[in-house]
Structures are given as structure tokens and as C-alpha cells.
Design an enzyme around this catalytic site. Structure first.
Site, PDB file in Angstrom:
ATOM      1  N   SER A   8     -11.077  -5.938   9.506  1.00 20.04           N
ATOM      2  CA  SER A   8     -12.349  -5.377   9.051  1.00 20.04           C
ATOM      3  C   SER A   8     -13.142  -6.513   8.419  1.00 20.04           C
ATOM      4  O   SER A   8     -12.621  -7.225   7.556  1.00 20.04           O
ATOM      5  CB  SER A   8     -12.131  -4.271   8.008  1.00 20.04           C
ATOM      6  OG  SER A   8     -11.637  -3.102   8.613  1.00 20.04           O
ATOM      7  N   ARG A  60      -0.200  -5.121  13.249  1.00 22.27           N
ATOM      8  CA  ARG A  60      -0.699  -4.495  14.478  1.00 22.27           C
ATOM      9  C   ARG A  60      -0.952  -5.523  15.574  1.00 22.27           C
ATOM     10  O   ARG A  60      -1.008  -5.179  16.754  1.00 22.27           O
ATOM     11  CB  ARG A  60      -1.974  -3.700  14.182  1.00 22.27           C
ATOM     12  CG  ARG A  60      -1.697  -2.471  13.317  1.00 22.27           C
ATOM     13  CD  ARG A  60      -2.933  -1.672  13.003  1.00 22.27           C
ATOM     14  NE  ARG A  60      -2.605  -0.515  12.183  1.00 22.27           N
ATOM     15  CZ  ARG A  60      -3.496   0.340  11.696  1.00 22.27           C
ATOM     16  NH1 ARG A  60      -4.792   0.143  11.943  1.00 22.27           N
ATOM     17  NH2 ARG A  60      -3.134   1.359  10.966  1.00 22.27           N
ATOM     18  N   ARG A  87       1.774   1.346  10.805  1.00 26.81           N
ATOM     19  CA  ARG A  87       1.382   1.664   9.426  1.00 26.81           C
ATOM     20  C   ARG A  87       2.613   1.551   8.535  1.00 26.81           C
ATOM     21  O   ARG A  87       3.658   2.113   8.851  1.00 26.81           O
ATOM     22  CB  ARG A  87       0.788   3.071   9.344  1.00 26.81           C
ATOM     23  CG  ARG A  87       0.247   3.447   7.960  1.00 26.81           C
ATOM     24  CD  ARG A  87      -0.367   4.831   7.967  1.00 26.81           C
ATOM     25  NE  ARG A  87      -1.529   4.890   8.826  1.00 26.81           N
ATOM     26  CZ  ARG A  87      -2.767   4.597   8.452  1.00 26.81           C
ATOM     27  NH1 ARG A  87      -2.991   4.178   7.213  1.00 26.81           N
ATOM     28  NH2 ARG A  87      -3.773   4.693   9.287  1.00 26.81           N
ATOM     29  N   GLU A 140      -7.242  -0.777  14.522  1.00 27.41           N
ATOM     30  CA  GLU A 140      -7.949  -1.811  13.758  1.00 27.41           C
ATOM     31  C   GLU A 140      -6.992  -2.909  13.291  1.00 27.41           C
ATOM     32  O   GLU A 140      -5.925  -2.613  12.729  1.00 27.41           O
ATOM     33  CB  GLU A 140      -8.640  -1.161  12.553  1.00 27.41           C
ATOM     34  CG  GLU A 140      -9.321  -2.139  11.617  1.00 27.41           C
ATOM     35  CD  GLU A 140      -8.594  -2.275  10.308  1.00 27.41           C
ATOM     36  OE1 GLU A 140      -8.426  -3.439   9.878  1.00 27.41           O
ATOM     37  OE2 GLU A 140      -8.184  -1.262   9.720  1.00 27.41           O
ATOM     38  N   ARG A 191       0.825  -1.208   0.000  1.00 32.30           N
ATOM     39  CA  ARG A 191       0.000   0.000   0.000  1.00 32.30           C
ATOM     40  C   ARG A 191       0.863   1.263   0.000  1.00 32.30           C
ATOM     41  O   ARG A 191       1.896   1.313   0.651  1.00 32.30           O
ATOM     42  CB  ARG A 191      -0.938   0.007   1.202  1.00 32.30           C
ATOM     43  CG  ARG A 191      -1.884  -1.188   1.196  1.00 32.30           C
ATOM     44  CD  ARG A 191      -2.925  -1.093   2.259  1.00 32.30           C
ATOM     45  NE  ARG A 191      -3.767  -2.290   2.249  1.00 32.30           N
ATOM     46  CZ  ARG A 191      -4.753  -2.517   3.106  1.00 32.30           C
ATOM     47  NH1 ARG A 191      -5.023  -1.623   4.036  1.00 32.30           N
ATOM     48  NH2 ARG A 191      -5.467  -3.627   3.031  1.00 32.30           N
TER      49      ARG A 191
END
Length: 424
Positions: A354, A392, A279, A351, A264
């Protein structure tokens, strides 16, 4: 992609649903293009019928010895008009297609309007860990225990990168093994997809054309037809597995999972809350996907949600489950629940999974359909859930399981893979 019939039949309802996202769409323009398309098709069909009628006169005229040159002239004239209309139709259809592709999914009726400030916590697992010593953050712990080499990761790939080393690499692999073992036990099919995907995958998953700049594009020879990009999530590949196919209802649901790195463009931030592995440009994730009928879609969502929650609970991590408001759901999803794990040093939740239902939005884009028992053909529903992302989870483990002497207790479910109870 939104069904054009929904816009034709109740433009106000579609506009209201999109407004829950804070998205304003020019539905009048879409209806104008749709009307122009149907008008051109109607005129072209009439011209073709007239051409056929005129053509049928030629044998009769020839048989009676009458001239036919004017008939051929008329046919050429009609042919030119048809060609002109075909060109106009192609232009209008492309404009309509792009306009529809750029519309986000309609949120489910029970999803509230607004952005992340309207997200609702619906479950909390465990309690925030308490410490009787000064805690370290995951960067300090990972460096002191020689689990992660941030400095050399940046040297190799720039900011937003890291490398696992020694027992850190073993911990990462242990997490992946724990996830994979669980999904196999639950009867899911393991997929290892390509990391380099074609443009149609991004289009079919709903990321293109609007979010093309969010992925890493790969320079290839062959022009537009050879466009490639690095997958941002395995979902992009899995929801396109049956693109252009008609599945039998008896084959559904398809329960799939994949392990891939995810690539990403979102940069590692210099903010304290984004430090370390929170991140980055590349991270590992195991992704679950289901392909279902509309009737079993709701049950599939609950199954994926329960599986994702069970994985975090199996690790003994304190987390909360949040139902996202419409404006915080990704563009392709009609509903999303986030599993957010507690990061003690930051005092915030992050998070780690999801779980989402796209309904038939992705299936309409990539033409994945099924034939029901009665022979009728309809669009499938596609659902996905992280199961899980490690970048994470690992920080949460080392922070929630840290000890006063700087060591970290290994969660019980990982010990068979790690080979030790404590990281020192």
C-alpha cells in the site's frame, strides 16, 4: 489530526469529506469544546489582568498609609477563580484533543466516496499465468519443497503462525536482500528501528487512541507513562523519528526505509482465501517512508508508487494497481494505492503493498515541522509505501512460477541470493 481551523471555517466541507469515508463526526461538539476553550482562556486572561491591576495598587496604598487587607483578599479571590478556570481549561482541552485525535484524515479531493466496491483498477502488469497441468496452491508447494513448516509454526506460536525452513528461509532472506539492495541503490537511508514502541508512536502515527486494541500491548511496570506495544508496521516508528522536531527545508525530503517483522492481532483465518501465509500474526516487511514539504508531497507519492511497482515487476509477477476509495483508505491516509498480486490457486488478487500519503495529518499529531527558506514554520507531509511485504509475495512466486513436476523456478533477480535457478 485535522486542523481545527478547517472545522471552524468550513464545517460543512469537513463533514462532506468525512462522509466520503462513511464517517459521521459530531463536529458541533468539537466546535462547542473549541468555543468553551477560547471563552475560558479569554476569561482567565481578564482575571489575570485584573489581578495584576489590583496588585499594582498595594505599593500606593502602603505608601499613603491606607489598609491593604481588602486588596489581598481580592487577590486571593481572583487567584481562586483563575485556578478554577485552569482546571476547567485542562478538562476542556483534553476532551477537545481526544475528539480531534479520533477523527480520521480527510481524503484528497480526487479520491472517490464509498468502500472497496468503489476501488478502481488503474494499471495491470503482465498477464495471468496459464498452466497446462493441474496447479498446486502455495501451501502444498511450500510443504512439498520443504520451504515452510506450518505444523511446527502453529505448535510454537498458535494459529496464524509458520516458520521458514531451509531453502524457504533462504528465499525469504533473498527477497529482503533484493528489496534492501534496491532501496540503497536509490539513495534511501536504511533504518533498523526498535520493535517495541512507546504509546506516543501509536498516537503520532494515527493508530491510537481509536485502534489501540489492534496491536499487541506489552505489560510493563511504570503505569501509563511506560506503555509499550509491538510495532504493526515500521511506518509507526519511521513517521515518529522526527517527532517534536523542527527540520530545515534544506534537509527535506527524508527518504527512509526499514526492515522489521510486523506484529498484528488480525488472526489467520480458516477461510480458503486466507490459508497458509496470506494472513498471520507476524510477517516480514520492508517499509519506505518519505518526509517532505507540502510542495513536494505529490512527487514523493509518485516516487514511492513507482518504486513499489518496480519491485514487483522485477520479480516478474502479474499484478494490478488499484486506487482506493475513501472508505477503504486507512484512517490516517488521505490517499492510498494498493498493489495486488495474483494468486492463481485462489483466482484472486491480494494486496502486497500500500502506498499512501497522510499529508500533514500525522505531522500535526506528532508535531513534526520544518522551517522554510523564508523562516516560516509549517508541518511536514509524511508518506509511506510497502517495499514489500513478503508473506504474500512468496506465495505468489511459488504459485506463478510453479512447474509441472512440482518444482518452482526462482525469479532471476533472486538467484544471486538463493544460489539456484530452481527449487526442487
Amino acid at each position: 489530526m485535522i486542523d481545527i481551523n478547517l472545522i471552524r471555517n468550513d464545517k460543512a466541507a469537513v463533514a462532506a469529506a468525512l462522509d466520503k469515508r462513511g464517517y459521521v463526526a459530531d463536529l458541533d461538539e468539537i466546535l462547542r469544546l473549541d468555543g468553551a476553550r477560547r471563552e475560558i482562556i479569554g476569561k482567565t486572561e481578564s482575571l489575570k489582568a485584573e489581578k495584576n491591576k489590583v496588585s499594582a495598587e498595594i505599593p500606593k496604598l502602603k505608601k499613603s498609609g491606607q489598609p491593604v487587607e481588602h486588596i489581598f483578599a481580592k487577590m486571593r479571590e481572583l487567584g481562586d477563580e483563575i485556578s478554577t478556570n485552569d482546571a476547567k481549561l485542562a478538562e476542556v482541552e483534553e476532551s477537545l484533543r481526544v475528539a480531534l485525535l479520533c477523527l480520521p484524515n480527510l481524503p484528497d479531493a480526487d479520491v472517490v466516496a464509498g468502500g472497496k466496491e468503489q476501488n478502481a483498477v488503474i494499471k495491470v502488469f503482465g498477464e495471468q499465468p496459464k498452466f497446462d497441468f493441474k496447479i498446486k496452491n502455495h501451501v502444498e508447494l511450500c510443504e512439498s519443497l520443504r520451504l515452510i513448516d506450518y505444523e511446527r509454526g502453529v505448535k510454537l506460536a498458535g494459529n496464524g503462525s509458520w516458520l521458514y525452513t531451509g531453502r524457504g528461509a533462504v528465499m525469504e532472506w533473498a527477497l529482503l536482500n533484493y528489496f534492501i539492495k534496491t532501496h540503497l541503490k536509490d539513495g534511501y537511508t536504511f533504518i533498523l528501528p526498535p520493535h517495541m514502541l512507546n504509546y506516543e508512536c501509536g498516537l503520532g502515527a494515527g493508530q491510537f487512541p481509536k485502534f489501540e486494541d489492534d496491536v499487541y500491548r506489552i505489560e510493563t511496570e511504570g503505569g501509563a507513562a511506560a506503555r509499550r506495544f509491538l510495532l504493526p508496521t515500521a511506518e509507526t516508528a519511521l513517521v515518529n523519528l522526527y517527532r517534536g522536531e523542527i527540520l530545515q527545508e534544506s534537509e527535506l525530503p527524508k527518504r527512509l526505509f526499514a526492515f522489521t517483522p510486523c506484529y498484528r492481532k488480525e488472526a489467520g483465518s480458516y477461510r480458503a482465501e486466507e490459508r497458509g501465509m496470506i494472513r498471520g500474526h507476524q510477517f516480514d516487511k520492508v517499509e519506505m517512508v518519505q518526509v517532505t514539504t507540502p510542495e513536494t508531497s505529490k512527487a514523493a507519492f509518485e516516487e514511492l508508487l513507482n518504486k513499489a511497482c518496480a519491485l514487483v515487476e522485477g520479480l516478474g509477477l502479474h499484478y494490478r494497481l488499484s486506487k482506493l476509495a475513501a472508505g477503504d483508505c486507512s484512517a490516517s491516509m488521505a490517499r492510498t494505492y494498493d498493489i495486488e498480486v495474483w494468486i492463481p490457486s485462489m483466482g484472486i488478487y491480494k494486496e502486497v503493498s500500500s502506498v499512501s500519503n497522510a499529508n500533514d495529518y500525522q505531522a500535526r499529531r506528532n508535531m513534526t515541522r520544518y522551517r522554510a527558506a523564508d523562516g516560516k514554520i509549517g508541518y511536514v507531509h509524511t508518506l509511506n509505501g510497502s517495499g514489500l511485504a513478503t508473506s504474500r509475495i512468496l506465495p505468489a512466486i511459488v504459485e506463478q512460477y510453479q512447474n509441472a513436476d512440482g518444482s518452482v523456478t526462482v525469479p532471476e533477480v533472486l538467484r544471486e541470493f538463493v544460489g539456484t535457478d530452481v527449487l526442487r
